[in-house]
Design a protein around this motif. Structure first.
Motif, PDB file in Angstrom:
ATOM      1  N   ASP A  61       3.444   8.239   4.455  1.00 20.92           N
ATOM      2  CA  ASP A  61       3.029   8.080   3.731  1.00 20.92           C
ATOM      3  C   ASP A  61       1.710   7.094   3.148  1.00 20.92           C
ATOM      4  N   MET A  62       1.168   7.210   3.830  1.00 21.82           N
ATOM      5  CA  MET A  62      -0.030   6.774   3.678  1.00 21.82           C
ATOM      6  C   MET A  62      -0.838   7.421   4.671  1.00 21.82           C
ATOM      7  N   THR A  63      -2.580   7.199   3.847  1.00 24.07           N
ATOM      8  CA  THR A  63      -3.002   8.624   4.002  1.00 24.07           C
ATOM      9  C   THR A  63      -4.301   7.863   4.941  1.00 24.07           C
ATOM     10  N   GLY A  64      -4.776   6.172   4.108  1.00 22.03           N
ATOM     11  CA  GLY A  64      -5.553   5.688   5.561  1.00 22.03           C
ATOM     12  C   GLY A  64      -5.699   4.467   4.530  1.00 22.03           C
ATOM     13  N   VAL A  65      -7.315   4.119   4.756  1.00 15.34           N
ATOM     14  CA  VAL A  65      -7.727   2.576   3.531  1.00 15.34           C
ATOM     15  C   VAL A  65      -7.565   2.420   2.427  1.00 15.34           C
ATOM     16  N   GLU A  66      -7.254   3.752   1.447  1.00  9.76           N
ATOM     17  CA  GLU A  66      -6.734   3.169  -0.014  1.00  9.76           C
ATOM     18  C   GLU A  66      -5.256   3.554   0.345  1.00  9.76           C
ATOM     19  N   SER A  67      -4.496   3.703   1.182  1.00  9.16           N
ATOM     20  CA  SER A  67      -2.952   2.864   0.904  1.00  9.16           C
ATOM     21  C   SER A  67      -2.909   1.946   1.261  1.00  9.16           C
ATOM     22  N   MET A  68      -3.475   0.793   1.414  1.00  8.20           N
ATOM     23  CA  MET A  68      -3.629  -0.387   1.481  1.00  8.20           C
ATOM     24  C   MET A  68      -2.847  -1.428   0.215  1.00  8.20           C
ATOM     25  N   GLY A  69      -3.897  -0.779  -1.053  1.00  3.59           N
ATOM     26  CA  GLY A  69      -3.490  -2.187  -2.323  1.00  3.59           C
ATOM     27  C   GLY A  69      -1.149  -1.268  -2.205  1.00  3.59           C
ATOM     28  N   GLU A  70      -1.323   0.095  -1.888  1.00  6.67           N
ATOM     29  CA  GLU A  70       0.123   0.956  -2.102  1.00  6.67           C
ATOM     30  C   GLU A  70       0.902  -0.460  -1.192  1.00  6.67           C
ATOM     31  N   LEU A  71       0.539  -0.343   0.180  1.00  7.94           N
ATOM     32  CA  LEU A  71       1.390  -1.379   1.267  1.00  7.94           C
ATOM     33  C   LEU A  71       1.165  -3.005   0.066  1.00  7.94           C
ATOM     34  N   TYR A  72      -0.164  -3.602   0.390  1.00  2.86           N
ATOM     35  CA  TYR A  72       0.280  -4.606  -1.167  1.00  2.86           C
ATOM     36  C   TYR A  72       1.107  -4.625  -1.802  1.00  2.86           C
ATOM     37  N   GLU A  73       0.983  -3.456  -3.088  1.00  4.73           N
ATOM     38  CA  GLU A  73       2.311  -3.793  -3.940  1.00  4.73           C
ATOM     39  C   GLU A  73       3.932  -4.049  -3.359  1.00  4.73           C
ATOM     40  N   SER A  74       3.888  -2.967  -2.325  1.00  4.87           N
ATOM     41  CA  SER A  74       5.019  -2.898  -1.671  1.00  4.87           C
ATOM     42  C   SER A  74       5.748  -4.543  -1.041  1.00  4.87           C
ATOM     43  N   PHE A  75       4.384  -5.542  -0.814  1.00  3.30           N
ATOM     44  CA  PHE A  75       5.396  -6.721  -1.045  1.00  3.30           C
ATOM     45  C   PHE A  75       5.570  -7.370  -1.258  1.00  3.30           C
ATOM     46  N   LEU A  76       5.112  -7.702  -2.633  1.00  3.75           N
ATOM     47  CA  LEU A  76       4.819  -8.032  -3.457  1.00  3.75           C
ATOM     48  C   LEU A  76       6.801  -7.613  -4.202  1.00  3.75           C
ATOM     49  N   ARG A  77       6.920  -5.923  -4.405  1.00  2.00           N
ATOM     50  CA  ARG A  77       8.105  -5.916  -4.604  1.00  2.00           C
ATOM     51  C   ARG A  77       9.297  -5.804  -3.616  1.00  2.00           C
ATOM     52  N   MET A  78       9.218  -6.252  -2.630  1.00  3.27           N
ATOM     53  CA  MET A  78       9.921  -7.222  -1.932  1.00  3.27           C
ATOM     54  C   MET A  78       9.787  -8.187  -2.567  1.00  3.27           C
TER      55      MET A  78
END
Length: 312
Positions: free
Chosen positions: A269-286
């Motif tokens: 569910d990640m593709t590369g450096v562009e996925s870091m924004g989604e990972l960042y938001e996932s931390f915030l959603r947690m």
């Protein structure tokens, strides 16, 4: 958002397997355009040293990838810069700021004077071993691996003197404890997870995590699926799972990211450096605070390099 990633193998792949393609095209997980969304991007680019390389062959390989990185700086001066000092690291101009690392001390070819030579080339971090043995120590895949050799001890002392980060990812357990005993400067595990959650020996034990944290070192979470879950069936959520575990052990000021982009299989569910924004938001959603997420994504690594590695 800001990103300080402690490990990728993009330069090694681009300079070798991909035939010298520029960072405008990049490899599978990283290219300069794919990181354009980042407000600040500090990326450690590793010069990976295969275990079988020794002596002159090791030097030639190191120089080949080193020259590739230096060439990228000349080709893309507005987008890519090798960081050699604190001023360059803290510059707010938007571009990819490269910290050069070497993944495998065989690049030294057994010569202590080469530590200074690598420093002069811009190297600011050395991962002492890869998985096997070299002149410095045994790696983590060596059965009953031993610790630092006499030369390895000399290298750690010289790295301390020069303000180069000593990296224990891939190092044998015995070698880890030798570094912990010897190093006068906080050291790092640039791309390693928690062994309590995934039993691969490449990950850190609770004791190791505690030592790194107590000494002021930093730990970069590795995105490789085989270091996230024992069965390798890992997703982005498992990165957060390892983060939660380390934070529960007091690592608020030492936890960072060490993606291992272009050096491993990352979660599907990640593709590369562009996925870091989604990972960042996932931390915030947690329900992690934005202050803490910023520490993990950039501030902790920035603080470490500012305090111990980059000189004025």
């Amino acid at each position: 958002m800001e990103l300080f990633d402690l490990h990728c193998d993009t330069a090694f792949e681009c300079a070798g397997r991909l035939g010298g393609v520029d960072l405008s095209e990049g490899a599978w997980h990283i290219s300069l355009p794919r990181g354009d969304f980042l407000k600040q991007w500090r990326q450690v680019f590793a010069i990976f040293m295969p275990d079988e390389f020794r002596g002159e062959r090791a030097i030639q390989h190191y120089e080949h990838v080193r020259d590739y990185l230096h060439r990228q700086e000349s080709i893309f001066p507005e987008r890519f810069q090798i960081v050699r000092n604190k001023r360059q690291s803290l510059d707010t101009e938007k571009k990819c700021r490269c910290i050069i690392s070497v993944e495998g001390g065989s690049a030294l070819a057994g010569k202590i004077e080469r530590v200074q030579s690598l420093y002069n080339d811009g190297v600011r971090l050395i991962t002492l071993t890869w998985n096997g043995s070299n002149e410095l120590a045994d790696g983590i895949r060596v059965e009953k691996g031993k610790g630092l050799t006499r030369f390895g001890r000399d290298v750690v002392r010289e790295m301390n003197r020069l303000h180069m980060a000593v990296d224990v990812s891939h190092l044998s357990d015995a070698g880890f404890y030798d570094v912990a005993e010897l190093s006068s400067v906080p050291f790092v595990a640039s791309h390693s997870n928690a062994r309590a959650l995934c039993g691969d020996r490449r990950n850190l034990t609770d004791d190791m995590i505690g030592i790194l944290n107590a000494r002021g070192g930093i730990i970069g979470l590795n995105f490789y699926v085989g270091f996230l879950k024992d069965d390798g069936n890992a997703g982005m959520s498992d990165i957060i799972r390892h983060a939660e575990y380390m934070l529960s052990r007091g690592c608020e000021n030492s936890l960072c990211l060490g993606s291992d982009f272009d050096g491993c299989d990352i979660p599907p569910d990640m593709t590369g450096v562009e996925s870091m924004g989604e990972l960042y938001e996932s931390f915030l959603r947690m329900n992690y605070s934005e202050e803490l997420v910023k520490k993990i994504f950039s501030k902790n690594a920035e603080q470490y390099f500012s305090d111990y590695i980059f000189e004025e």
